[in-house]
Design an enzyme around this catalytic site. Sequence first.
Site, PDB file in Angstrom:
ATOM      1  N   CYS A 140     -28.526  13.691 -56.700  1.00  0.00           N
ATOM      2  CA  CYS A 140     -27.803  12.976 -55.640  1.00  0.00           C
ATOM      3  C   CYS A 140     -27.548  11.546 -56.106  1.00  0.00           C
ATOM      4  CB  CYS A 140     -28.625  12.943 -54.359  1.00  0.00           C
ATOM      5  SG  CYS A 140     -27.816  11.935 -53.073  1.00  0.00           S
ATOM      6  N   CYS A 170     -33.558   4.336 -47.105  1.00  0.00           N
ATOM      7  CA  CYS A 170     -33.542   3.289 -46.092  1.00  0.00           C
ATOM      8  C   CYS A 170     -33.244   3.740 -44.675  1.00  0.00           C
ATOM      9  CB  CYS A 170     -32.559   2.184 -46.409  1.00  0.00           C
ATOM     10  SG  CYS A 170     -32.793   1.543 -48.063  1.00  0.00           S
ATOM     11  N   CYS A 228     -21.284  16.893 -47.145  1.00  0.00           N
ATOM     12  CA  CYS A 228     -21.540  16.844 -48.586  1.00  0.00           C
ATOM     13  C   CYS A 228     -22.617  17.875 -48.870  1.00  0.00           C
ATOM     14  CB  CYS A 228     -22.040  15.452 -48.988  1.00  0.00           C
ATOM     15  SG  CYS A 228     -22.620  15.409 -50.714  1.00  0.00           S
TER      16      CYS A 228
END
Length: 502
Positions: free
Chosen positions: A424, A24, A479
């Site tokens: 992920c 998104c 991350c």
Amino acid sequence: MASAESDVTAHVQSMPTDGIRHNCGLAAFYFNEPAPLSYLIGPLQRLNHRGQEGVGVVGVRNDGTMVAHRSEGLVRDNINDIIRADTRVTIAIGHDRYSTSGGLKAWQPFGTKTDNIVTAHNGNLTNPLSLLHYIPPHKRKVLVSDTHTLHKALNTHPERNLEERLQTILPRAEGAFSLIVADRRKHALYLIRDPWGFRPLHYAALDNGNGYIAASETSAFHQFARDNNNIIEVMPGQCLRIDTSGVTEITINFPKVPIAQCIFELVYLGYPVSKIFEVPAAEFRRHCGASLAHIDIKKGFVPDLIVPIRDSGTQAAEGYAEAMISYLAEKGYSHVEIAKRIPREAVYRSNYNGRTFILPSARDSAVEQKFMVDPYVIDGKHIAVIDDSVVRGTTMKRLVKMLREGGAASVHVRSASPPIRHGCFYGVDFTGKNGELVAAEKNTREIANIIGTDSIRYLSLSRMVAIAQRLAPRKNSFCTACFSGKYPVKVDQKLMLNKVCL
Ligand code: SF4
């Protein structure tokens, strides 16, 4: 010269067929004086690389009434409908969608005429079940996604103050959430980033002084806030309210956690002209490519030809070539030999095959339909094929085969990021299940065998992180779970893989 819109459209069309879709892109306006809802079209087009399954726009008028259009397809497929729905609004929120949770029908932004709020989300919550107790049981049956759960939880008891709901509920949410929330009653817009800071979010004052624009990436601000220096990053754990008094910070007592911004945003997800977490994405990719070249030089490998995989590998190939060319110049190679190492188009992509990129089952044949190699360029050459990353390996395997069949003497794959060995769960669409990731549990020799390449080399994790840290003006941490397996937020992988969270 291509316009910014057509550049982005080309980028969307040319995304690799086994590449990664995001989940998104967000864009929003707060207008002091009512302005057209259709102003969202430009920013949403410049974010279309973040999600191509659907697009949604919601506008809130001065009197609090709402207008919405949500549908499948690219922004360009929806322009006429958005223009038909156009009206003057004071708050406008838009969303480019790629679903990682909730299926095709969970269009965003969420918000019905009876809701007090409108919610748009980028990321993936890892604990949506724990938000259920904020929602009355009879309203739980209709929930379609993690975002919908959060929206309903924030909208329950709409007579209560939204800020109190944000302060109560958000510290209990885990995972990735960059959020834009509108309060229709109080006429305020909220910009929120989770405390780990997984996904980017920015805002800026409009150049014409009529309010503010917010968006996932800085690429979306063009046209409305032209000076990049005026674009401000919403920081991890920050919540900002925009209303008639301007921008005010609201304290949310998020847990104290280490910052874990998604480094894959820099590797691949972000548009090249964007600054992500204060790092210029294209420059990051060039440095990663150059670093790969230095390793090749050290190991004694100098290719005859450098071939970028467009568009994702373009900047890495430029960086790789710059480093190779300086090395060859130092070694006294002729101008002709040096010029041969300028990255060359040898793999062409057709942009006229329709939207096959969203059909996972059609990936293999789609690659052969979509790509063509130029035998005149590659004949008899030792080629370095440069890409930003190798995820599923499907596209690369086909391309290597096509390059060999086209006459290459040898094909060497270079990835400007480390092997992706883990899924992920924070909003990017690879979970690592069913052997999806070519590098999972394999060493480089095994990966090279699967892909059919003469050699494969990856940039190391430490080098990649060091480049990202060096290029940011502030202290940055990331991350790296899909590369390292170290997940910053605990994930019940079984729950997430089975999509039983809702
Ligand atoms: Fe980004 Fe990879 Fe972390 Fe997902 S696991 S948030 S893609 S770095």
